[in-house]
Design a protein around this motif. Sequence first.
Motif, PDB file in Angstrom:
ATOM      1  N   ARG A 281      44.608  50.228  40.832  1.00 23.29           N
ATOM      2  CA  ARG A 281      44.288  48.799  40.668  1.00 23.29           C
ATOM      3  C   ARG A 281      43.526  48.274  41.880  1.00 23.29           C
ATOM      4  O   ARG A 281      42.557  47.526  41.743  1.00 23.29           O
ATOM      5  CB  ARG A 281      45.556  47.973  40.468  1.00 23.29           C
ATOM      6  CG  ARG A 281      46.065  48.013  39.073  1.00 23.29           C
ATOM      7  CD  ARG A 281      47.204  47.001  38.883  1.00 23.29           C
ATOM      8  NE  ARG A 281      48.079  47.506  37.867  1.00 23.29           N
ATOM      9  CZ  ARG A 281      49.300  47.999  38.074  1.00 23.29           C
ATOM     10  NH1 ARG A 281      49.824  48.003  39.282  1.00 23.29           N
ATOM     11  NH2 ARG A 281      50.016  48.470  37.090  1.00 23.29           N
ATOM     12  N   ALA A 282      43.964  48.652  43.076  1.00 26.15           N
ATOM     13  CA  ALA A 282      43.290  48.210  44.295  1.00 26.15           C
ATOM     14  C   ALA A 282      41.863  48.767  44.358  1.00 26.15           C
ATOM     15  O   ALA A 282      40.929  48.057  44.750  1.00 26.15           O
ATOM     16  CB  ALA A 282      44.089  48.637  45.521  1.00 26.15           C
ATOM     17  N   LEU A 283      41.683  50.012  43.968  1.00 20.41           N
ATOM     18  CA  LEU A 283      40.337  50.597  43.923  1.00 20.41           C
ATOM     19  C   LEU A 283      39.447  49.829  42.958  1.00 20.41           C
ATOM     20  O   LEU A 283      38.298  49.522  43.265  1.00 20.41           O
ATOM     21  CB  LEU A 283      40.413  52.057  43.481  1.00 20.41           C
ATOM     22  CG  LEU A 283      40.875  53.084  44.490  1.00 20.41           C
ATOM     23  CD1 LEU A 283      41.083  54.423  43.808  1.00 20.41           C
ATOM     24  CD2 LEU A 283      39.876  53.211  45.612  1.00 20.41           C
ATOM     25  N   ALA A 284      39.979  49.549  41.787  1.00 18.48           N
ATOM     26  CA  ALA A 284      39.199  48.845  40.765  1.00 18.48           C
ATOM     27  C   ALA A 284      38.829  47.436  41.232  1.00 18.48           C
ATOM     28  O   ALA A 284      37.694  46.996  41.035  1.00 18.48           O
ATOM     29  CB  ALA A 284      39.986  48.783  39.461  1.00 18.48           C
ATOM     30  N   ARG A 285      39.768  46.740  41.856  1.00 22.06           N
ATOM     31  CA  ARG A 285      39.480  45.397  42.367  1.00 22.06           C
ATOM     32  C   ARG A 285      38.357  45.414  43.389  1.00 22.06           C
ATOM     33  O   ARG A 285      37.531  44.506  43.442  1.00 22.06           O
ATOM     34  CB  ARG A 285      40.727  44.803  43.022  1.00 22.06           C
ATOM     35  CG  ARG A 285      41.454  43.813  42.173  1.00 22.06           C
ATOM     36  CD  ARG A 285      42.493  43.057  42.985  1.00 22.06           C
ATOM     37  NE  ARG A 285      43.442  43.943  43.636  1.00 22.06           N
ATOM     38  CZ  ARG A 285      44.605  44.326  43.118  1.00 22.06           C
ATOM     39  NH1 ARG A 285      44.956  43.900  41.938  1.00 22.06           N
ATOM     40  NH2 ARG A 285      45.397  45.127  43.770  1.00 22.06           N
ATOM     41  N   ALA A 286      38.298  46.465  44.201  1.00 22.72           N
ATOM     42  CA  ALA A 286      37.292  46.550  45.250  1.00 22.72           C
ATOM     43  C   ALA A 286      35.926  46.999  44.720  1.00 22.72           C
ATOM     44  O   ALA A 286      34.897  46.497  45.156  1.00 22.72           O
ATOM     45  CB  ALA A 286      37.762  47.517  46.341  1.00 22.72           C
ATOM     46  N   ALA A 287      35.904  47.938  43.784  1.00 22.80           N
ATOM     47  CA  ALA A 287      34.638  48.564  43.399  1.00 22.80           C
ATOM     48  C   ALA A 287      34.004  48.007  42.130  1.00 22.80           C
ATOM     49  O   ALA A 287      32.777  47.934  42.041  1.00 22.80           O
ATOM     50  CB  ALA A 287      34.842  50.067  43.241  1.00 22.80           C
ATOM     51  N   LEU A 288      34.786  47.638  41.145  1.00 17.81           N
ATOM     52  CA  LEU A 288      34.204  47.285  39.850  1.00 17.81           C
ATOM     53  C   LEU A 288      33.351  46.019  39.845  1.00 17.81           C
ATOM     54  O   LEU A 288      32.344  45.995  39.130  1.00 17.81           O
ATOM     55  CB  LEU A 288      35.281  47.208  38.777  1.00 17.81           C
ATOM     56  CG  LEU A 288      35.828  48.560  38.322  1.00 17.81           C
ATOM     57  CD1 LEU A 288      36.848  48.369  37.219  1.00 17.81           C
ATOM     58  CD2 LEU A 288      34.741  49.486  37.873  1.00 17.81           C
TER      59      LEU A 288
END
Length: 92
Positions: free
Chosen positions: A42-49
């Motif tokens: 979730r943290a990755l998605a919040r940062a990259a998407l």
Amino acid sequence: MPGFVLLVRPRGDEDAGIGIGFTVSKKVGNAVTRNRMKRRLRALARAALPESGIAGADHVLIGRVGGNDIVFAELGAHLDSALKRAARKLAQ
């Protein structure tokens, strides 16, 4: 990618929003391990998407065994690479 699998599917509607989903199976580990993996995804998605995500498509991140052992910054680099690869594939 070693820590996750990224699936991207264009929705085909006129909505330019980015959809996101997360899956971590019991093969990855117990509930604590799976929840930690989901939090990291979730943290990755919040940062990259928002910058690199494909507009009008659904993205699904599937956690893999050993994904929690990879450094978070390295996972971020893997996600950026996977998003670029998916964008190239969809452009063809």
